[in-house]
Scaffold this active site. Sequence first.
Site, PDB file in Angstrom:
ATOM      1  N   ASP A  19       0.815  -1.212   0.000  1.00 58.20           N
ATOM      2  CA  ASP A  19       0.000   0.000   0.000  1.00 58.20           C
ATOM      3  C   ASP A  19       0.849   1.263   0.000  1.00 58.20           C
ATOM      4  O   ASP A  19       2.072   1.213   0.194  1.00 58.20           O
ATOM      5  CB  ASP A  19      -0.951  -0.003   1.208  1.00 58.20           C
ATOM      6  CG  ASP A  19      -0.288  -0.489   2.496  1.00 58.20           C
ATOM      7  OD1 ASP A  19       0.959  -0.491   2.559  1.00 58.20           O
ATOM      8  OD2 ASP A  19      -0.998  -0.863   3.426  1.00 58.20           O
ATOM      9  N   GLU A  58      -9.698  -2.038   5.864  1.00 65.11           N
ATOM     10  CA  GLU A  58     -10.220  -1.751   7.192  1.00 65.11           C
ATOM     11  C   GLU A  58     -11.418  -2.656   7.519  1.00 65.11           C
ATOM     12  O   GLU A  58     -11.975  -3.287   6.615  1.00 65.11           O
ATOM     13  CB  GLU A  58     -10.657  -0.283   7.250  1.00 65.11           C
ATOM     14  CG  GLU A  58      -9.541   0.710   6.931  1.00 65.11           C
ATOM     15  CD  GLU A  58      -8.539   0.882   8.075  1.00 65.11           C
ATOM     16  OE1 GLU A  58      -8.532   0.059   9.022  1.00 65.11           O
ATOM     17  OE2 GLU A  58      -7.755   1.836   8.013  1.00 65.11           O
ATOM     18  N   ASN A  72      -6.902  -2.575  14.716  1.00 66.27           N
ATOM     19  CA  ASN A  72      -8.316  -2.884  14.456  1.00 66.27           C
ATOM     20  C   ASN A  72      -8.481  -4.126  13.578  1.00 66.27           C
ATOM     21  O   ASN A  72      -9.561  -4.393  13.063  1.00 66.27           O
ATOM     22  CB  ASN A  72      -9.019  -1.678  13.822  1.00 66.27           C
ATOM     23  CG  ASN A  72      -8.422  -1.306  12.474  1.00 66.27           C
ATOM     24  OD1 ASN A  72      -7.517  -1.982  11.972  1.00 66.27           O
ATOM     25  ND2 ASN A  72      -8.913  -0.231  11.887  1.00 66.27           N
ATOM     26  N   HIS A 115      -6.907  -4.675  10.687  1.00 67.49           N
ATOM     27  CA  HIS A 115      -6.768  -4.489   9.239  1.00 67.49           C
ATOM     28  C   HIS A 115      -5.523  -5.184   8.694  1.00 67.49           C
ATOM     29  O   HIS A 115      -4.551  -5.420   9.412  1.00 67.49           O
ATOM     30  CB  HIS A 115      -6.804  -2.995   8.847  1.00 67.49           C
ATOM     31  CG  HIS A 115      -5.600  -2.195   9.205  1.00 67.49           C
ATOM     32  ND1 HIS A 115      -5.669  -0.871   9.573  1.00 67.49           N
ATOM     33  CD2 HIS A 115      -4.267  -2.489   9.232  1.00 67.49           C
ATOM     34  CE1 HIS A 115      -4.460  -0.407   9.796  1.00 67.49           C
ATOM     35  NE2 HIS A 115      -3.591  -1.372   9.602  1.00 67.49           N
TER      36      HIS A 115
HETATM   37  C1  F6R Z   1       1.661  -1.526   6.095  1.00 71.13           C
HETATM   38  C2  F6R Z   1       0.318  -2.065   6.216  1.00 71.13           C
HETATM   39  C3  F6R Z   1      -0.415  -2.071   7.508  1.00 71.13           C
HETATM   40  C4  F6R Z   1       0.468  -2.397   8.709  1.00 71.13           C
HETATM   41  C5  F6R Z   1      -0.344  -2.352   9.998  1.00 71.13           C
HETATM   42  C6  F6R Z   1       0.541  -2.536  11.214  1.00 71.13           C
HETATM   43  O1  F6R Z   1       2.141  -1.636   4.773  1.00 71.13           O
HETATM   44  O2  F6R Z   1      -0.223  -2.466   5.248  1.00 71.13           O
HETATM   45  O3  F6R Z   1      -1.482  -2.980   7.433  1.00 71.13           O
HETATM   46  O4  F6R Z   1       1.021  -3.674   8.536  1.00 71.13           O
HETATM   47  O5  F6R Z   1      -1.000  -1.120  10.112  1.00 71.13           O
HETATM   48  O6  F6R Z   1       1.384  -1.422  11.315  1.00 71.13           O
HETATM   49  P1  F6R Z   1       2.557  -1.366  12.402  1.00 71.13           P
HETATM   50  O7  F6R Z   1       3.529  -2.391  12.018  1.00 71.13           O
HETATM   51  O8  F6R Z   1       3.123   0.038  12.269  1.00 71.13           O
HETATM   52  O9  F6R Z   1       1.907  -1.602  13.716  1.00 71.13           O
END
Ligand code: F6R
Length: 245
Positions: free
Chosen positions: A67, A143, A136, A138
Amino acid sequence: MNIRVFDNEAQAGQAAALVIGAQIVKNPDSVIGLATGSTPVLAYQELVRLTKQGILDWNRVTTFNLDEYLGLSGDHEQSYRAFMMKNLFGKVNIQPDAIHIPDGMAKDPEAASLAYERTINARGGIDLQLLGLGRNGHIGFNEPGSFFATRTHVVDLTEDTINANARFFANPSDVPRRAMTMGIGTIMQAKAILMLVTGAEKARAVRGMVCNPVDPQCPGSVLQLHANVTVFLDRPAATAMYHCQ
Ligand code: F6R
């Protein structure tokens, strides 16, 4: 799901690097899906170390990131492209044209999403996809409530995700509100998935992912339906998982 709990996040990160490294050793032409965020940083450090030792060669590897924020150019320091250059790509011998990250400045993000999906397919699909897990639940920027069939697309970020990411920006109002992300359908098409989750603030999401029935309100739970998923946790992230009933 093959779940492993490590004593700490350093071990979990090193183990994740070993899985990615083994994929590259086994198949030098691998197509690897990558994630950003805090969680994979230690894994990327270990991958850089293994590369500098001459164990890993990225010359023929292709990557696709999950992403990117919309509205940030690749040289903005909070863009996911800048993150990847800083933590991994700038330190290993990957070919620049083998790096794929959604274009946050695409004039037509919907068309760019379709093109991203086509490029993944043209490269034969993703052999191994690294994922993190949002607080959450995701995955990517899919989401709670996302449809499981989605392909790469444009999303509005939830307040929870915007707040979680605000720590990286000088001003919370600078956090982008939209992103381009691989869809859940794209992620599920990867031949193998490696999810890395660390920290107590993820314990609830881990529980939702592994203990509860598959539910769009916890997008990570869809991984229960994938035939080849490995989940590496540290102890704090695993705490709520031991009381599934
Ligand atoms: C990042 C992504 C997100 C993260 C998730 C956890 O490319 O797609 O889904 O993997 O938000 O983020 P951290 O590792 O910062 O807790």
